[in-house]
Design a protein around this motif. Structure first.
Motif, mmCIF file in Angstrom:
data_model
loop_
_atom_site.group_PDB
_atom_site.id
_atom_site.type_symbol
_atom_site.label_atom_id
_atom_site.label_comp_id
_atom_site.label_asym_id
_atom_site.label_seq_id
_atom_site.Cartn_x
_atom_site.Cartn_y
_atom_site.Cartn_z
ATOM 1 N N ILE A 74 47.428 83.566 85.917
ATOM 2 C CA ILE A 74 46.724 82.644 85.017
ATOM 3 C C ILE A 74 45.253 83.037 84.909
ATOM 4 O O ILE A 74 44.683 83.073 83.809
ATOM 5 N N ARG A 75 44.641 83.332 86.037
ATOM 6 C CA ARG A 75 43.228 83.721 86.028
ATOM 7 C C ARG A 75 43.035 85.035 85.267
ATOM 8 O O ARG A 75 42.093 85.182 84.491
ATOM 9 N N GLY A 76 43.929 85.968 85.477
ATOM 10 C CA GLY A 76 43.855 87.236 84.750
ATOM 11 C C GLY A 76 44.010 87.038 83.254
ATOM 12 O O GLY A 76 43.317 87.679 82.454
ATOM 13 N N ASN A 77 44.907 86.127 82.852
ATOM 14 C CA ASN A 77 45.102 85.843 81.427
ATOM 15 C C ASN A 77 43.851 85.220 80.809
ATOM 16 O O ASN A 77 43.503 85.531 79.663
ATOM 17 N N VAL A 78 43.178 84.353 81.548
ATOM 18 C CA VAL A 78 41.949 83.735 81.018
ATOM 19 C C VAL A 78 40.884 84.795 80.823
ATOM 20 O O VAL A 78 40.190 84.820 79.798
ATOM 21 N N TRP A 97 31.889 81.273 69.462
ATOM 22 C CA TRP A 97 32.385 81.852 70.721
ATOM 23 C C TRP A 97 32.500 80.774 71.789
ATOM 24 O O TRP A 97 33.479 80.709 72.523
ATOM 25 N N THR A 98 31.496 79.897 71.867
ATOM 26 C CA THR A 98 31.493 78.831 72.873
ATOM 27 C C THR A 98 32.673 77.889 72.668
ATOM 28 O O THR A 98 33.340 77.505 73.636
ATOM 29 N N ASP A 99 32.971 77.519 71.443
ATOM 30 C CA ASP A 99 34.107 76.629 71.174
ATOM 31 C C ASP A 99 35.426 77.256 71.618
ATOM 32 O O ASP A 99 36.247 76.621 72.281
ATOM 33 N N LYS A 100 35.619 78.505 71.233
ATOM 34 C CA LYS A 100 36.861 79.199 71.619
ATOM 35 C C LYS A 100 36.942 79.385 73.136
ATOM 36 O O LYS A 100 38.000 79.185 73.740
ATOM 37 N N ALA A 101 35.830 79.743 73.751
ATOM 38 C CA ALA A 101 35.814 79.959 75.199
ATOM 39 C C ALA A 101 36.040 78.648 75.947
ATOM 40 O O ALA A 101 36.768 78.612 76.945
ATOM 41 N N LEU A 102 35.444 77.574 75.472
ATOM 42 C CA LEU A 102 35.643 76.264 76.115
ATOM 43 C C LEU A 102 37.093 75.811 76.027
ATOM 44 O O LEU A 102 37.638 75.246 76.984
ATOM 45 N N ARG A 103 37.742 76.057 74.878
ATOM 46 C CA ARG A 103 39.168 75.717 74.759
ATOM 47 C C ARG A 103 39.992 76.506 75.773
ATOM 48 O O ARG A 103 40.886 75.971 76.421
ATOM 49 N N SER A 107 41.979 74.930 79.034
ATOM 50 C CA SER A 107 43.394 75.221 79.289
ATOM 51 C C SER A 107 43.582 75.753 80.711
ATOM 52 O O SER A 107 44.521 75.362 81.413
ATOM 53 N N PHE A 108 42.671 76.638 81.120
ATOM 54 C CA PHE A 108 42.709 77.172 82.486
ATOM 55 C C PHE A 108 42.535 76.053 83.505
ATOM 56 O O PHE A 108 43.263 75.984 84.502
#
Length: 151
Positions: A74-78, A97-103, A107-108
């Motif tokens: 899971i960590r590797g996928n993030v 970028w921040t919006d996508k990264a926060l999503r 999830s992580f």
């Protein structure tokens, strides 16, 4: 000449009274029966605890190792997803970028909370560092045996 009643009763009492050897053997038999029945019972309980500990360790340790491996995945996928988000945009706009990264990070976080609450993950990732050692499983087995019927 016929015997009187008290004499006949005394003779019968003497005939029924066991010898010292017989009394000793009866005592010895009762002693060994008591000792061996208790020793056997205690031995069975100890054996049950040891078998239970082995079973708990065998079942739970492999599950715990699988959980720790899935956490690494899971960590590797993030990390991969964050890198992909960064790489896919031609112009790096902070808000996008921040919006996508926060999503992705949310999830992580949800995955980690799920693993802790539902799967029993303890927060450690070392696959050799497991909770279900034989000593821990033995303790759990003893707790299970001593609390049966208490609920």
């Amino acid at each position: 000449m016929p015997r009187s009643r008290p004499e006949a009763f005394d003779l019968m009492a003497e005939a029924e009274k066991p010898s010292k050897c017989i009394r000793f053997l009866r005592f010895l038999w009762k002693f060994f029966r008591c000792v061996f029945s208790h020793v056997s019972l205690v031995s069975l309980v100890v054996l049950y605890c040891l078998i239970g500990a082995y079973a708990f360790e065998a079942l739970e340790a492999t599950h715990e190792k699988e959980i720790k491996k899935s956490i690494k995945d899971i960590r590797g996928n993030v990390s991969e997803q964050l890198w992909k988000i960064t790489k896919d945009v031609e112009v790096l706009i902070r808000e996008n970028w921040t919006d996508k990264a926060l999503r992705e990070l949310k999830s992580f976080e949800n995955n980690l909370v799920w693993m802790m609450e539902k799967e029993g993950w303890d927060g450690r990732e070392g696959e050799d560092d497991i909770q279900w050692t034989f000593a821990g499983a033995l303790f759990y087995s003893i707790v299970v045996i001593t609390t049966i019927g208490k609920l």
